[in-house]
Enzyme design. Structure first.
Site, PDB file in Angstrom:
ATOM      1  N   ALA A 194       0.858  -1.186   0.000  1.00  0.00           N
ATOM      2  CA  ALA A 194       0.000   0.000   0.000  1.00  0.00           C
ATOM      3  C   ALA A 194       0.894   1.236   0.000  1.00  0.00           C
ATOM      4  O   ALA A 194       2.075   1.157   0.339  1.00  0.00           O
ATOM      5  CB  ALA A 194      -0.901  -0.010   1.225  1.00  0.00           C
ATOM      6  N   GLY A 217      -0.531  -5.142   0.956  1.00  0.00           N
ATOM      7  CA  GLY A 217      -1.760  -5.051   0.190  1.00  0.00           C
ATOM      8  C   GLY A 217      -1.689  -5.774  -1.146  1.00  0.00           C
ATOM      9  O   GLY A 217      -2.713  -6.215  -1.677  1.00  0.00           O
ATOM     10  N   GLU A 235      -2.362  -9.329  -0.361  1.00  0.00           N
ATOM     11  CA  GLU A 235      -3.783  -9.394   0.005  1.00  0.00           C
ATOM     12  C   GLU A 235      -4.675  -9.356  -1.237  1.00  0.00           C
ATOM     13  O   GLU A 235      -5.689 -10.054  -1.306  1.00  0.00           O
ATOM     14  CB  GLU A 235      -4.124  -8.254   0.979  1.00  0.00           C
ATOM     15  CG  GLU A 235      -3.521  -8.500   2.360  1.00  0.00           C
ATOM     16  CD  GLU A 235      -3.644  -7.307   3.287  1.00  0.00           C
ATOM     17  OE1 GLU A 235      -4.167  -7.487   4.399  1.00  0.00           O
ATOM     18  OE2 GLU A 235      -3.209  -6.201   2.917  1.00  0.00           O
ATOM     19  N   GLU A 256       3.667  -5.947   7.378  1.00  0.00           N
ATOM     20  CA  GLU A 256       3.039  -4.856   8.117  1.00  0.00           C
ATOM     21  C   GLU A 256       3.562  -4.670   9.541  1.00  0.00           C
ATOM     22  O   GLU A 256       3.700  -3.538  10.012  1.00  0.00           O
ATOM     23  CB  GLU A 256       1.507  -5.048   8.156  1.00  0.00           C
ATOM     24  CG  GLU A 256       0.809  -4.687   6.854  1.00  0.00           C
ATOM     25  CD  GLU A 256       0.764  -5.830   5.841  1.00  0.00           C
ATOM     26  OE1 GLU A 256       0.005  -5.735   4.864  1.00  0.00           O
ATOM     27  OE2 GLU A 256       1.494  -6.827   6.034  1.00  0.00           O
TER      28      GLU A 256
END
Length: 259
Positions: free
Chosen positions: A65, A111, A114, A134
């Site tokens: 992200a 992300g 994900e 993360e």
């Protein structure tokens, strides 16, 4: 039409390419919005039977992200970011009735992993590296990573990957069951297209029903067997069922209308 993604449609396959190579295809707010729109358009397109999601360039599928967007967020803003992202993109993709194949062509981190896990299954280039880093930033995966990774690789492996914030390579990802196939970078999209062509021989209506039934077993408070029974029954009212069974009895190849 789009700033951060490219789309193309050929032979029943819509390919969506995240196109921010200078940012290693990182997911910012605008890219998530554009991806939602592109997936929605492809899902509603009668000519699209399979969707392939990939990243531009050779380095990254999606390297994570865009941290600069949320580094100063409050608790409430952080919660809203995760909720909105899951609704707009990650859960949206996972529950599409059109099959989604992630073609992982490099780094799939945070992300990015994900997003790949939200797809219905994954193929990877031998250069791919995957991880959820993360906790090294003082946060946890917020786009479904803590839920989908253990579903795919098992609790112990998921815990280790999340706690160490480490990366695994494509072969280890395949050993874990995180990806279905590993190939060269050059052969990655052709392989995804080859699998897509095999999917397209079958009833798109039945495939959508199968996706709903499989996903049901991962939903809290939902009996997946009951959903399977319901979806199985629904198939009997479709034109595809009539065509499929008739073709079988007539010993010919089915020509599914997709209805």
């Amino acid at each position: 039409m789009y700033t951060n993604i490219l789309t193309s449609q050929r032979n029943g396959v819509t390919t969506i390419t995240i196109n921010r190579p200078s940012k290693l295809n990182a997911l910012n707010k605008e890219t998530i919005q554009e991806l939602h729109a592109a997936f929605r358009v492809a899902d509603l397109d009668a000519d699209t039977k399979v969707i392939i999601i990939t990243g531009s360039g050779e380095k990254a599928f999606v390297a994570g992200a865009d941290i600069s967007e949320f580094a100063n967020f409050s608790i409430a803003e952080g919660g809203k970011l995760a909720a909105k992202g899951q609704e707009l993109l990650f859960d949206f993709v996972a529950n599409l009735s059109t099959p989604v194949i992630a073609a992982v062509n490099g780094f799939a981190l945070g992300g990015g992993l994900e997003l790949a896990m939200a797809a219905h299954f994954r193929v990877a280039s031998d250069t791919a590296k995957m991880g959820l880093p993360e906790v090294s930033l003082g946060v946890i995966p917020g786009y479904g990573g803590t839920q989908r990774l253990p579903q795919l690789v098992g609790k112990g492996r998921a815990m280790e990957m999340i706690m160490t914030a480490g990366m695994i390579d494509a072969n280890q990802a395949m050993q874990y069951g995180l990806v279905n196939h590993v190939t060269t970078l050059e052969e990655l999209i052709p392989l995804a297209e080859k699998i897509a062509s095999r999917i397209m021989r079958n009833s798109s209506v039945a495939i959508g029903a199968a996706i709903a039934a499989v996903n049901a077993s991962y939903e809290d408070g939902v009996n997946g067997f009951d959903v399977e029974i319901e979806q199985f029954g629904n198939c009997f009212g479709t034109e595809d069922f009539k065509e499929g069974t008739t073709a079988f009895l007539e010993k010919r190849k089915a020509d599914f209308p997709g209805k």
